[in-house]
Design an enzyme around this catalytic site. Structure first.
Site, PDB file in Angstrom:
ATOM      1  N   GLU A  55     -13.209  -2.417  17.283  1.00 43.57           N
ATOM      2  CA  GLU A  55     -14.297  -1.846  16.477  1.00 43.57           C
ATOM      3  C   GLU A  55     -15.382  -2.753  16.569  1.00 43.57           C
ATOM      4  O   GLU A  55     -15.267  -4.051  17.011  1.00 43.57           O
ATOM      5  CB  GLU A  55     -13.472  -2.136  15.001  1.00 43.57           C
ATOM      6  CG  GLU A  55     -12.450  -1.440  14.595  1.00 43.57           C
ATOM      7  CD  GLU A  55     -11.951  -1.592  13.325  1.00 43.57           C
ATOM      8  OE1 GLU A  55     -12.484  -2.278  12.624  1.00 43.57           O
ATOM      9  OE2 GLU A  55     -10.754  -0.844  13.285  1.00 43.57           O
ATOM     10  N   ILE A  92       0.735  -1.402  -0.045  1.00 41.52           N
ATOM     11  CA  ILE A  92      -0.032  -0.039  -0.003  1.00 41.52           C
ATOM     12  C   ILE A  92       0.968   1.287  -0.117  1.00 41.52           C
ATOM     13  O   ILE A  92       0.730   2.246  -0.704  1.00 41.52           O
ATOM     14  CB  ILE A  92      -0.841   0.076   1.087  1.00 41.52           C
ATOM     15  CG1 ILE A  92      -1.876  -1.095   1.014  1.00 41.52           C
ATOM     16  CG2 ILE A  92      -1.559   1.267   1.391  1.00 41.52           C
ATOM     17  CD1 ILE A  92      -2.770  -1.431   2.353  1.00 41.52           C
ATOM     18  N   GLY A 108     -11.249   1.177   4.280  1.00 43.27           N
ATOM     19  CA  GLY A 108     -10.294   1.166   3.157  1.00 43.27           C
ATOM     20  C   GLY A 108     -10.050   0.389   2.193  1.00 43.27           C
ATOM     21  O   GLY A 108      -9.724   0.736   1.189  1.00 43.27           O
ATOM     22  N   ASP A 112      -9.195   5.253   9.850  1.00 43.64           N
ATOM     23  CA  ASP A 112     -10.143   4.309   9.437  1.00 43.64           C
ATOM     24  C   ASP A 112     -10.172   3.112  10.202  1.00 43.64           C
ATOM     25  O   ASP A 112     -11.015   1.954  10.054  1.00 43.64           O
ATOM     26  CB  ASP A 112      -9.483   3.824   7.956  1.00 43.64           C
ATOM     27  CG  ASP A 112     -10.721   2.949   7.147  1.00 43.64           C
ATOM     28  OD1 ASP A 112     -11.687   3.058   7.265  1.00 43.64           O
ATOM     29  OD2 ASP A 112     -10.090   1.836   6.564  1.00 43.64           O
ATOM     30  N   ALA A 141      -4.126   1.796   8.609  1.00 40.66           N
ATOM     31  CA  ALA A 141      -3.280   0.490   8.825  1.00 40.66           C
ATOM     32  C   ALA A 141      -4.250  -0.349   9.777  1.00 40.66           C
ATOM     33  O   ALA A 141      -4.812  -1.150   9.232  1.00 40.66           O
ATOM     34  CB  ALA A 141      -1.906   0.930   9.058  1.00 40.66           C
ATOM     35  N   HIS A 152     -13.553   1.393   9.033  1.00 41.83           N
ATOM     36  CA  HIS A 152     -12.576   0.616   8.508  1.00 41.83           C
ATOM     37  C   HIS A 152     -13.149  -0.026   6.992  1.00 41.83           C
ATOM     38  O   HIS A 152     -13.291  -1.128   6.838  1.00 41.83           O
ATOM     39  CB  HIS A 152     -12.627  -0.692   9.506  1.00 41.83           C
ATOM     40  CG  HIS A 152     -11.297  -1.655   9.136  1.00 41.83           C
ATOM     41  ND1 HIS A 152     -10.985  -2.307  10.450  1.00 41.83           N
ATOM     42  CD2 HIS A 152     -10.588  -1.898   8.231  1.00 41.83           C
ATOM     43  CE1 HIS A 152      -9.870  -3.061   9.881  1.00 41.83           C
ATOM     44  NE2 HIS A 152      -9.617  -2.786   8.546  1.00 41.83           N
TER      45      HIS A 152
HETATM   46  P1  NAI Z   1       2.779  -5.081   3.464  1.00 42.62           P
HETATM   47  O1  NAI Z   1       3.192  -6.132   4.370  1.00 42.62           O
HETATM   48  O2  NAI Z   1       2.756  -5.115   2.127  1.00 42.62           O
HETATM   49  O3  NAI Z   1       3.665  -3.604   3.941  1.00 42.62           O
HETATM   50  C1  NAI Z   1       3.777  -3.312   5.331  1.00 42.62           C
HETATM   51  C2  NAI Z   1       5.288  -2.729   5.344  1.00 42.62           C
HETATM   52  O4  NAI Z   1       5.526  -2.051   6.926  1.00 42.62           O
HETATM   53  C3  NAI Z   1       6.366  -3.653   5.045  1.00 42.62           C
HETATM   54  O5  NAI Z   1       7.117  -3.112   4.045  1.00 42.62           O
HETATM   55  C4  NAI Z   1       7.195  -3.687   6.327  1.00 42.62           C
HETATM   56  O6  NAI Z   1       8.524  -4.080   6.156  1.00 42.62           O
HETATM   57  C5  NAI Z   1       7.071  -2.513   7.115  1.00 42.62           C
HETATM   58  N1  NAI Z   1       6.980  -2.521   8.582  1.00 42.62           N
HETATM   59  C6  NAI Z   1       6.773  -3.273   9.160  1.00 42.62           C
HETATM   60  N2  NAI Z   1       7.009  -2.917  10.564  1.00 42.62           N
HETATM   61  C7  NAI Z   1       7.536  -1.787  10.273  1.00 42.62           C
HETATM   62  C8  NAI Z   1       8.098  -0.887  11.489  1.00 42.62           C
HETATM   63  N3  NAI Z   1       8.105  -1.133  12.640  1.00 42.62           N
HETATM   64  N4  NAI Z   1       8.354   0.347  10.974  1.00 42.62           N
HETATM   65  C9  NAI Z   1       8.229   0.703   9.631  1.00 42.62           C
HETATM   66  N5  NAI Z   1       7.890  -0.206   8.633  1.00 42.62           N
HETATM   67  C10 NAI Z   1       7.506  -1.224   9.223  1.00 42.62           C
HETATM   68  O7  NAI Z   1       1.254  -4.592   3.822  1.00 42.62           O
HETATM   69  P2  NAI Z   1       0.333  -3.650   3.028  1.00 42.62           P
HETATM   70  O8  NAI Z   1      -0.641  -4.586   2.035  1.00 42.62           O
HETATM   71  O9  NAI Z   1       0.974  -2.639   2.498  1.00 42.62           O
HETATM   72  O10 NAI Z   1      -0.758  -3.221   4.299  1.00 42.62           O
HETATM   73  C11 NAI Z   1      -0.302  -2.357   5.328  1.00 42.62           C
HETATM   74  C12 NAI Z   1      -1.359  -2.144   6.286  1.00 42.62           C
HETATM   75  O11 NAI Z   1      -2.587  -1.922   5.938  1.00 42.62           O
HETATM   76  C13 NAI Z   1      -1.413  -3.422   7.003  1.00 42.62           C
HETATM   77  O12 NAI Z   1      -1.669  -3.136   8.499  1.00 42.62           O
HETATM   78  C14 NAI Z   1      -2.876  -4.028   6.734  1.00 42.62           C
HETATM   79  O13 NAI Z   1      -3.588  -4.504   7.701  1.00 42.62           O
HETATM   80  C15 NAI Z   1      -3.655  -2.670   6.515  1.00 42.62           C
HETATM   81  N6  NAI Z   1      -4.812  -2.581   5.613  1.00 42.62           N
HETATM   82  C16 NAI Z   1      -5.961  -1.981   6.027  1.00 42.62           C
HETATM   83  C17 NAI Z   1      -7.013  -1.957   5.189  1.00 42.62           C
HETATM   84  C18 NAI Z   1      -8.245  -1.268   5.499  1.00 42.62           C
HETATM   85  O14 NAI Z   1      -9.261  -1.465   5.331  1.00 42.62           O
HETATM   86  N7  NAI Z   1      -7.926   0.028   6.264  1.00 42.62           N
HETATM   87  C19 NAI Z   1      -7.092  -2.817   4.150  1.00 42.62           C
HETATM   88  C20 NAI Z   1      -5.844  -3.542   3.782  1.00 42.62           C
HETATM   89  C21 NAI Z   1      -4.765  -3.388   4.666  1.00 42.62           C
END
Ligand code: NAI
Length: 401
Positions: A260, A153, A285, A255, A230, A283
């Protein structure tokens, strides 16, 4: 043999074409089923598709040993115990990244909305209040966006924000290729100090829980904005609300929340409620029709590849094993067994006894379960099945030919 799939909870119809293309009969149910109804519905079913409302107990799975794989047509996989599934050789797949674009688009919309105070202006007009003003309204062009978590994302937002003319910096714990003109910030601290908008895209992990509290908010530029699409555990909302109330921060979009509601229309409270220039969403997103279709195609494709080739690539339960499609004159053996020494050796011996030449082989294990795909040159496939099942550590086996 014709495989049958039961798809529950209104899974998007894009899944059907993917499964039907590999000869699977597909049946849909619009809702989740109670265990007793599910018991009846699972007779003769090999693939079960669920979303977030289904619950699949070990007892239910005990009664349906013909079930080969489960598709969680969503992000989460708490519908069943994944360790228990692995121990049965039951492959579980989900679709974790199919809603990436939806979250990225919402975030971009919020960056502009916060800069123009759209939420407040819109609410005022709904209340019959005309308040035309340029004060506190800004273009995003030239402003600095700080992305925390440069994964699926975060990196998409990076590209979209640059198209708006924003300067993008990011922080990740893993070295990431910078897209476009984005630059790594060096540290979370320097990202917070430099950004006009901070947007969070990290997973829920020990290192991210509470990663943005009062101390981190105090490091942000005066008048900056915060977006959390996130996970609810990442930001201390009391600290965020305090910074918004005393004017240190100029806006926020949120979000996700530490707690929740389970159902629509359940009561909800947050310390951010009623604050100016704060966009709150429930929520949503990743909740778009396009994301639902993409989830359906992604999860169904993984299930289809598992059925036709035995590939467990990106399974969330069993070890990941993938081999190229076998040549037409080969038989493929798919064998789950308890992870103890000597099983592979015994498989080799049994195959050697019937002069079966192994042409490809790949095994992966977790601490309890091993999964191996073996391709052998033409032999009587029915001979293989009985031999492999005679190995006592066998959990489950199939042959493809
Ligand atoms: P992803 O796994 O592709 O990316 C997450 C990134 O965060 C990775 O590059 C990782 O190395 C980095 N990371 C991990 N711990 C870290 C830290 N302590 N400091 C800095 N960077 C760190 O995940 P994606 O798909 O990009 O999703 C990101 C977030 O979005 C997740 O928490 C997911 O649950 C949330 N999400 C929320 C949605 C919503 O409806 N609001 C829908 C889809 C995802």
């Amino acid at each position: 043999m014709t495989h049958r799939a039961l798809l529950l909870e209104g899974i998007h119809a894009d899944a059907d074409a993917v499964l039907q293309a590999v000869g699977v009969e597909v049946v849909h149910e619009t809702g989740a089923l109670a265990e007793s109804d599910l018991d009846a519905a699972l007779d003769g079913v090999h693939i079960l598709g669920v979303r977030s409302k289904s619950r699949l107990s070990p007892a239910l799975l005990d009664r349906h040993p013909d079930l080969l794989a489960i598709g969680c047509f969503c992000i989460g996989t708490d519908q069943l115990d994944l360790r228990d599934a692995a121990n049965r050789g039951l492959a579980v797949f989900n679709a974790p990244f199919s809603n990436t674009r939806s979250v990225a688009e919402l975030t971009i919309a919020e960056i502009v909305a916060l800069h123009r105070r759209l939420g407040d202006r819109s609410r005022e007009l709904h209340e019959g209040i005309w308040r035309k003003s340029a004060s506190g309204a800004h273009e995003v062009r030239g402003r600095t966006l700080g992305i925390v978590g440069y994964g699926h994302i975060g990196s998409q937002i990076s590209v979209l924000a640059e198209a708006f003319g924003m300067r993008v910096i990011y922080h990740d714990i893993v070295p990431k290729l910078a897209l476009g003109n984005a630059q790594p910030a060096g540290s979370l601290k320097s990202l917070l100090a430099e950004s006009d908008v901070v947007t969070l895209h990290v997973p829920d992990e020990p290192s991210t829980r509470g990663m943005i509290g009062a101390a981190e908010i105090a490091m942000m530029k005066p008048g900056a904005m915060m977006i959390n699409n996130a996970r609810g555990s990442v930001v201390d909302l009391e600290a965020l609300a305090a910074a918004l109330k005393d004017g240190r921060l100029d806006g926020a979009a949120v979000d996700v929340y530490p707690s929740e509601p389970k159902r629509n229309d359940d009561p909800f409270a947050t310390p951010l409620a009623g604050l100016p220039n704060v966009v709150l969403t429930p929520h949503i997103g990743g909740s778009t029709e396009e994301a639902q279709a993409a989830i359906a195609r992604d999860a169904a494709s993984k299930l289809a590849r598992y059925l036709t080739e035995g590939s467990t690539r990106s399974s969330v339960s069993v070890p990941e094993v993938d081999l190229p499609t076998p040549a037409p004159d080969r038989h493929r053996i798919l064998h789950f067994h308890r992870n103890v020494p000597g099983v592979l050796g015994r498989m080799h011996t049994l195959l050697a006894e019937i002069d079966a030449n192994i042409t490809a082989e790949y095994l992966q294990s977790d601490p309890e379960v091993s999964y191996v795909i073996l391709d052998v040159e033409s032999i009587a496939v029915e001979q293989i099945g009985d031999r492999m099942r005679s190995i006592p550590e066998t959990i489950r086996m199939r042959t493809l030919s």
